[in-house]
Structure formats: C-alpha cells, structure tokens
Design an enzyme around this catalytic site. Sequence first.
Site, mmCIF file in Angstrom:
data_model
loop_
_atom_site.group_PDB
_atom_site.id
_atom_site.type_symbol
_atom_site.label_atom_id
_atom_site.label_comp_id
_atom_site.label_asym_id
_atom_site.label_seq_id
_atom_site.Cartn_x
_atom_site.Cartn_y
_atom_site.Cartn_z
ATOM 1 N N ASP A 173 0.964 -1.342 -0.627
ATOM 2 C CA ASP A 173 0.406 0.249 0.143
ATOM 3 C C ASP A 173 1.293 1.149 -0.338
ATOM 4 O O ASP A 173 1.737 1.472 1.111
ATOM 5 C CB ASP A 173 -0.502 -0.104 1.289
ATOM 6 C CG ASP A 173 -2.091 0.999 1.256
ATOM 7 O OD1 ASP A 173 -2.244 1.694 0.233
ATOM 8 O OD2 ASP A 173 -3.372 1.203 2.368
ATOM 9 N N GLY A 211 -5.319 4.124 -7.994
ATOM 10 C CA GLY A 211 -5.671 3.949 -8.801
ATOM 11 C C GLY A 211 -4.308 4.779 -10.028
ATOM 12 O O GLY A 211 -4.900 5.722 -11.195
ATOM 13 N N ASN A 213 -1.783 7.982 -11.708
ATOM 14 C CA ASN A 213 -0.568 6.921 -12.980
ATOM 15 C C ASN A 213 -1.173 6.726 -13.840
ATOM 16 O O ASN A 213 -0.386 5.825 -13.882
ATOM 17 C CB ASN A 213 0.702 7.197 -12.278
ATOM 18 C CG ASN A 213 1.558 8.332 -11.517
ATOM 19 O OD1 ASN A 213 0.512 9.818 -11.883
ATOM 20 N ND2 ASN A 213 2.111 8.161 -10.660
ATOM 21 N N ASP A 232 -10.591 4.494 -0.821
ATOM 22 C CA ASP A 232 -11.444 3.657 -0.171
ATOM 23 C C ASP A 232 -12.709 3.576 -0.004
ATOM 24 O O ASP A 232 -13.532 4.292 -0.103
ATOM 25 C CB ASP A 232 -10.452 3.695 1.194
ATOM 26 C CG ASP A 232 -8.864 3.463 1.680
ATOM 27 O OD1 ASP A 232 -8.372 3.070 0.453
ATOM 28 O OD2 ASP A 232 -8.720 4.155 2.681
HETATM 29 C C1 GLA Z 1 -5.269 2.441 2.981
HETATM 30 C C2 GLA Z 1 -6.056 1.276 2.221
HETATM 31 C C3 GLA Z 1 -7.826 0.881 3.388
HETATM 32 C C4 GLA Z 1 -6.661 0.176 4.278
HETATM 33 C C5 GLA Z 1 -5.301 1.285 5.068
HETATM 34 C C6 GLA Z 1 -4.580 0.679 6.172
HETATM 35 O O1 GLA Z 1 -5.993 3.417 3.672
HETATM 36 O O2 GLA Z 1 -6.482 2.106 0.982
HETATM 37 O O3 GLA Z 1 -7.519 -0.510 2.295
HETATM 38 O O4 GLA Z 1 -5.477 -0.494 4.060
HETATM 39 O O5 GLA Z 1 -4.591 1.925 4.313
HETATM 40 O O6 GLA Z 1 -4.454 1.679 7.011
#
Ligand code: GLA
Length: 408
Positions: A173, A211, A213, A232
């Site tokens: 992430d 999403g 770039n 999210d």
């Molecule tokens: C981002 C991700 C989420 C989750 C959080 C965890 O917001 O998009 O899906 O993994 O981090 O901190």
Amino acid sequence: MHRSQDTSRTSSTTKRNQRRALSGILSQGMGLLIYAALVGCFLASASAQEKLAATPPMGWNSWNHFAERIDDKMVRETADALVSTGLKDAGYIYLNIDDTWEGDRDGNGVIHPNAKFPDMKALADYVHSRGLKLGIYSSPGPKTCAGFEGSLGHEVQDAQTYAQWGIDYLKYDWCQQPPSSVEQMKAAYTKMHDALTKTGHAIVLSLCQYGWNRVWEWGPSVGGNLWRTTGDISDRYSVMAEIGFNQNGLEKFAGPGHWNDPDMLEVGNGGMNEDEYRTHFSLWAILAAPLIAGNDLTKMTPYTVEILTNREVIAVDQDPAGKQGFRVAQEGPFEVWLKPTADGSKVVGLFNRQRTVEQMTVNFSQIGIPAEASIRDLWLKKDLGTFKNKYNAYVPAHGVVLIRIKSK
Ligand code: GLA
C-alpha cells in the site's frame, strides 16, 4: 612486388571481412539467443503471474470491519469461520491481515510483528492447516498508512521474512503523499515483486495506490496480480455505487493473472440493505473484481451468508475467460451491464440506482443475442424460460436483477 603486395593485402582484407562477417553472424546469433532467453524469462514470469491469480483472488481482509482491532486470536477465529460458514468451500481462500500488525525491526533490520501477533509463523501454520492461505500488508514507504513500520530499504529482507512465515499474499500500500511520479511507483513495486520472486515462494502481489498514474496500464509489467483502481470504499450505497459504476472502460486492462481491484467488499457490515449488498456483489462479479470479504465472519445474518456464497454469482466473477464486464446501456439512473462468459452465454445486470422500484428492459440486440434466448435468474436461482428480443423486469430500489442469457 607491388602486385604480390596488393594480392596479399587483398587476401588479408578478404579474410578480415570474412572474420567480421562471421563475428557479425555470431554476435547476431548471440543477440538472438539472449533475446530468446529474455522472451523466455518474460513468458515464464508472465505465466507464473497468470497461474498465481488465474481468476480474481477470493478471500477475506481485516481492514473494512476491524481496522486496527486485530490480533492472533481473531485471525484464528476468522480462519475457523471461513471454514464453518462454507465461505472457504465457495472459494474464499486468502485470509489477509491488513495494516497494524507491524512491530519493530531488530538490530539486523528484520521486521517483527507487534504484541498482537506473538508468532506469525505459528499463525500461518494454523491458517494453512484449515486449508487457507495467509496474506499480509506493508508499504513501499517508511511508514504504512496507519503509521506503522514500512518496507522502504528492507524490501529483500521483508520478502524473505514473509516467505519464512509462509505468507501467500502481500497487499503493498503506497501510503505516501502525492505527487509521486509513475517512475517512482514502478520502481518501488518492481523492487518488491523481484524480492518476492527471489524467495521462490508463490506470493500474490496486490498493488494499492488508489488508481494513481493510470496503474491499470502498467500494473502487470511491475508484477501486480491486482491493483486498486480507486480510493477507499466505505459501507454506504453512494460510495460503493460511485466506485463500482465508475469502473466502466477499464475492462481491457483486466485478464487472467492481472485484475482491476475496485476495493474490498462491505457486504454484511450493516451500512446497506439487502438489495444494495446484492447490487454490490453482482457488480463486483460482473467486473471480475477480487472478492475479498470485509465483514465479521463470526457474526453473519443468513442473508449475508446467502449473498457471499451464491455459487452462481461467484461463477460469474470466477469465469475462466477472465473478461471484465462493461456497461451496454444507460438511461439516467438505469444501467445495463454485460459480462460475456466462457460458455458463450451473456450475464446481464439490470441496475436501478433510483430510490424506487422500476421496470427495466434489456434488448437482446444490445448484447449481441439473436431473437430467442433462455434466461436464468442468478439471485432467484431459477430458470425463467425462453424470451424473444427482450427481457423486462421490475428492479428493486438501489437493486439489481442478475440474469444469465443463453441464445437458442
Ligand atoms: C489504506 C488502504 C486501506 C487500508 C488502510 C490501512 O487506506 O487503502 O485499504 O489498507 O490503508 O491503513
């Protein structure tokens, strides 16, 4: 003398030319060999990538419901629930621990879980003993989104640690502030992909950078098996619908081994009604999206289980042709989506985004079906009969009618 000198010069020039030609042929040959080897490697890694996620990954992730309230005990309970509720048999194989498991690095730089997870290897063994696979989470930056230890500068070490624990899936992430150039992102994801590959342990790589770039254009080339296409999700119809219906147009970037990921499921978390959750699940199935449940599996209502384990809808998502569906018609809040499947039938979703029940129609001409077709309703699990030219149905508010149409 002159002549003989000339002759010898000529003959030595000829030899030189012959040598050059020969070395040219040889180096061309070497070039071809190297090229063939590189193509071979690429194809081998492309097919390894394809095998690892031949259909969209299915499983469960801790974030949507539990966020930071996770520990060894709840992961074990979730593993048990995946088995006892029938979700595992329906295809939900990956049990993914999201952010907040991370502890400190030791003097050698090796990452350790925090106190919530006393023994990650033992936990992985337990999850595997239930016939499931274990996923974990990290970030290419110094910190994860929740402020825990990231993998920056420790990619190879972390990949090895994951492999030693027996981890089968990594959600990686981004968690850093934009702007981040596409080159930075590609380099960071490639680094982790190479590190994972080097471990020799098959680990699904899930890219999460919302999403940015146009990740769908380069996700497969950095080894991604799936990549988030959006910010999210949350447990509200408006957010889910905004994300889901906006996926139209991305269908050409998905296929076996590499999938668009419009984020994890919210089914069963309580913020939407049954029709809205059916819309969520149907849309994700048409989109060939990863089906990663995000609810508390130890406390499910019968309708949550019914939605999450509907085999006919799951089969749409997991169709071996791996074609992501798309919108074929829209009139205001009424949308008709199509997903062609391997057996030649067409799965159609009639989506009503309005707050009142409405009648909707799919014209067979819109989906390439000649005059007559048989239709099965995938939520009613019922054959509806043979229809000519079109099919009409009442669609609940914020709901869906999901049908499989087979031309006669
Ligand atoms: C981002 C991700 C989420 C989750 C959080 C965890 O917001 O998009 O899906 O993994 O981090 O901190």
